[in-house]
Scaffold this active site. Structure first.
Site, PDB file in Angstrom:
ATOM      1  N   LEU A  37      52.276 -54.923 -35.039  1.00  0.00           N
ATOM      2  CA  LEU A  37      52.270 -53.481 -34.433  1.00  0.00           C
ATOM      3  C   LEU A  37      51.831 -52.361 -35.524  1.00  0.00           C
ATOM      4  CD1 LEU A  37      55.885 -53.075 -32.630  1.00  0.00           C
ATOM      5  CD2 LEU A  37      53.529 -53.248 -31.866  1.00  0.00           C
ATOM      6  N   GLY A  38      51.061 -51.419 -35.061  1.00  0.00           N
ATOM      7  CA  GLY A  38      50.422 -50.555 -36.018  1.00  0.00           C
ATOM      8  C   GLY A  38      48.960 -50.746 -36.269  1.00  0.00           C
ATOM      9  N   GLY A  39      48.365 -51.908 -35.797  1.00  0.00           N
ATOM     10  CA  GLY A  39      46.997 -52.046 -35.755  1.00  0.00           C
ATOM     11  C   GLY A  39      46.479 -52.293 -37.242  1.00  0.00           C
ATOM     12  N   GLY A 174      27.838 -47.457 -47.506  1.00  0.00           N
ATOM     13  CA  GLY A 174      28.230 -46.196 -48.357  1.00  0.00           C
ATOM     14  C   GLY A 174      28.892 -45.164 -47.170  1.00  0.00           C
ATOM     15  N   GLU A 196      23.577 -49.280 -50.081  1.00  0.00           N
ATOM     16  CA  GLU A 196      23.819 -48.511 -48.743  1.00  0.00           C
ATOM     17  C   GLU A 196      22.227 -48.526 -48.322  1.00  0.00           C
ATOM     18  OE1 GLU A 196      23.682 -46.948 -45.604  1.00  0.00           O
ATOM     19  OE2 GLU A 196      25.921 -46.964 -46.308  1.00  0.00           O
ATOM     20  N   HIS A 430      49.956 -16.271 -53.563  1.00  0.00           N
ATOM     21  CA  HIS A 430      48.770 -16.284 -54.837  1.00  0.00           C
ATOM     22  C   HIS A 430      49.597 -16.871 -55.933  1.00  0.00           C
ATOM     23  CE1 HIS A 430      46.131 -15.514 -57.829  1.00  0.00           C
ATOM     24  NE2 HIS A 430      46.984 -14.942 -58.774  1.00  0.00           N
TER      25      HIS A 430
END
Length: 451
Positions: A37-39, A174, A196, A430
Site C-alpha cells: 500500500l502507498g504505491g 535531468g 540529459e 518579521h
C-alpha cells in the site's frame, strides 16, 4: 447485484485516497493492490527521496555550522543508518494507510488484477464484481531493455535497495527525479554526472531558476551534460563505463531516471481507449469512455504527481457518488526538492505573452530579506506575475530555502484569481521569508519592493 459498490485497482496516493473517500460516502469498497500500500510515492518515490534530501540538507548545514559559532569537526555520514531510518518512515506511513482503510471498512485484496468485463475484475484466484471501477495503476520507470539487466544500473524504484552510498554516480535524465537525487547525493559528497538529452534541465522552470540550480551544482562538483545521449554502458571490473557521444565516464552506479510509462494492466475484457503514449483516456471527471470505469493519477497521464492523483481521486469519487460534474481546473504547484528548492504555479511570462495578457513582474530577492541573512540562505528569490487587466496573479516562481512551502501561500490567489489587495493588506511577521511574498507583489506595482 454486485459484490461491491466501488472496486479500485492500485493502492497508491490515488487509489487509497479514493477508497477512503468513497467509504465516507457509505459505499462498500474493495481495494486491490499487488504490492505494498502507498504505491510509488510512499515506498520508492516522494517519501524516501525526501528522507535523503533531509539527510543531505542536515549534512550541508553541519559543514557550515562554524559560521554560527558551532564547532563540529568532521561530520560522518552512515548510509546504513539513513536506510534504516528511511525504511522505518516508509513502514510507518504504509501502516498508517492500512489502519485508515481498515477503520473505514475498506476490503483490501493483495493480488494482480485484470478486467474481465466492465463490472468484473479477476484478482488472483478471486472474481470481484462492482458497480463502478476506478483504475489507479500508476506508472513505472522506463529503461531500455539493453541496459535493464546490467548490474549497478538501477531505476528510481531500485535505488533504495543499494547497500552503500555510491560514488561516483552517473544519472541519466535531468528531470525532477534526476535533479533531486543528484542534489541530495552531491550534498553528501558523491561526485555526480547528469546526462540529459534535452537542451536544458527541468524544462518546466524558467532559465533563471535552472541557472541558479546549475550554479549550485557546479559548487557541488556535479557535471551537467545537456544535448547528450547515452550510447553505451559496459562493465569494467568493479566499475561501469558510460559512453555519451565522445565522452566516457567511469562510475560506481548508473541511475536511469529518464522517463516513466504506464504500468501494464490487462483491460482486454473491455474497450477502454488509450492515448498514443499508452495512457488511459479520461474526461474532466476522470471517467473513461466506459461509463462506470474511471482512471485517476499517473495512469491517465494528465499529471504524474502524487498529490494530483489524490485530487483526481476525490473528483472521481465525488462524481460517482453525487453526480457533481462542475469541472474546476486546478492549479497544481510544481516543486523540486533540490538545493536550492524550486517551486512554481500558474502561467510563465512566455505563456502570458502568447495569450496576449498584459502583465508586470515583481521580484523580491532573498538577499533583501533579513531572515535569509540570519540563516545564511541569501541565494533565492520570489517572483510573481501580475495580470494588469484583472489585477490578479497569473503565476509565480520561487527558488531558495523553503520554496516548496512558500508556494502554497500563493496557490489560491493564482487558482481563484483572488484580489491582490488580500495579500498586500496583510502585515507579515518579521523576519520571515514569507514577507518576501508581499514585497514581490509590491514590486509588481512599483518596480521594486518597499523594504
Amino acid at each position: 447485484m454486485y459484490d461491491h459498490d466501488i472496486a479500485i485497482i492500485g493502492g497508491g496516493p490515488g487509489g487509497y485516497v479514493a477508497a477512503s473517500y468513497a467509504a465516507q460516502f457509505g459505499k462498500k469498497v474493495v481495494l486491490i493492490e499487488k504490492g505494498k500500500l502507498g504505491g510509488c510515492c510512499l515506498n520508492v518515490g516522494c517519501i524516501p527521496t525526501k528522507v535523503l534530501f533531509e539527510a543531505s540538507g542536515r549534512y550541508r548545514r553541519l559543514k557550515t555550522d562554524a559560521t554560527f559559532g558551532i564547532d563540529i569537526s568532521g561530520p560522518e555520514f552512515s548510509w546504513d543508518r539513513l536506510k534504516k531510518h528511511s525504511e522505518e518512515v516508509r513502514g510507518g506511513l504504509v501502516k498508517g494507510v492500512s489502519g485508515l482503510l481498515a477503520s473505514r471498512k475498506v476490503e483490501i485484496v493483495h493480488a494482480i488484477a485484470s478486467l474481465k468485463d466492465e463490472h468484473t475484475i479477476e484478482a488472483g484466484e478471486r472474481t470481484i464484481s462492482a458497480e463502478y471501477i476506478i483504475l489507479a495503476t500508476g506508472t513505472k520507470p522506463s529503461i531500455p531493455s539493453v541496459y535493464a539487466d546490467i548490474p549497478k544500473v538501477v531505476t528510481s524504484d531500485d535505488f533504495w535497495d543499494i547497500d552503500r552510498l555510491p560514488d561516483p554516480v552517473v544519472i541519466v535524465g535531468g528531470g525532477v527525479i534526476g535533479c533531486e537525487i543528484a542534489s541530495a547525493l552531491s550534498g553528501l559528497g558523491t561526485k555526480v554526472t547528469i546526462i540529459e538529452q534535452l537542451p536544458r534541465l527541468l524544462t518546466g522552470f524558467s532559465d533563471r531558476a535552472v541557472s541558479m540550480l546549475k550554479t549550485q551544482f557546479e559548487k557541488d562538483c556535479v557535471t551537467v551534460m545537456c544535448d547528450s545521449t547515452v550510447t553505451g554502458i559496459r562493465e569494467d571490473n568493479s566499475a561501469l563505463i558510460v559512453s555519451a557521444g565522445e565522452e566516457e565516464f567511469s562510475c560506481d552506479l548508473v541511475l536511469w531516471a529518464a522517463g516513466r510509462r504506464p504500468v501494464d494492466i490487462d483491460t482486454g475484457g473491455t474497450d477502454i481507449k488509450h492515448t498514443e503514449r499508452g495512457y488511459i483516456e479520461v474526461d474532466d471527471n476522470c471517467r473513461t469512455n466506459i461509463e462506470n470505469i474511471y482512471c485517476i493519477g499517473d495512469a491517465n497521464g494528465k499529471s504524474l504527481l502524487a498529490y494530483s492523483a489524490s485530487s483526481q481521486a476525490m473528483r472521481a469519487v465525488r462524481h460517482i457518488c453525487t453526480g457533481y460534474d462542475e469541472y474546476d481546473e486546478q492549479m497544481i504547484p510544481a516543486c523540486v526538492y533540490t538545493y536550492p528548492e524550486l517551486a512554481k504555479i500558474g502561467m510563465s511570462e512566455d505563456e502570458c505573452m502568447s495569450e496576449g495578457i498584459t502583465f508586470s513582474v515583481g521580484m523580491a530577492p532573498y538577499k533583501a530579506l533579513g531572515y535569509a541573512h540570519t540563516t545564511g540562505d541569501e541565494d533565492g528569490y520570489i517572483r510573481v506575475i501580475r495580470d494588469i487587466g484583472t489585477d490578479t496573479l497569473a503565476g509565480a516562481e520561487i527558488a531558495g530555502r523553503d520554496a516548496v512551502e512558500l508556494i502554497h501561500i500563493l496557490q489560491p490567489y493564482v487558482q481563484r484569481r483572488l484580489p491582490l489587495s488580500m495579500l498586500t493588506d496583510i502585515v507579515p511577521a518579521h523576519p520571515t521569508l514569507s514577507e518576501g511574498i508581499k514585497f514581490a507583489i509590491e514590486a509588481s506595482y512599483t518596480g521594486s519592493p518597499q523594504l
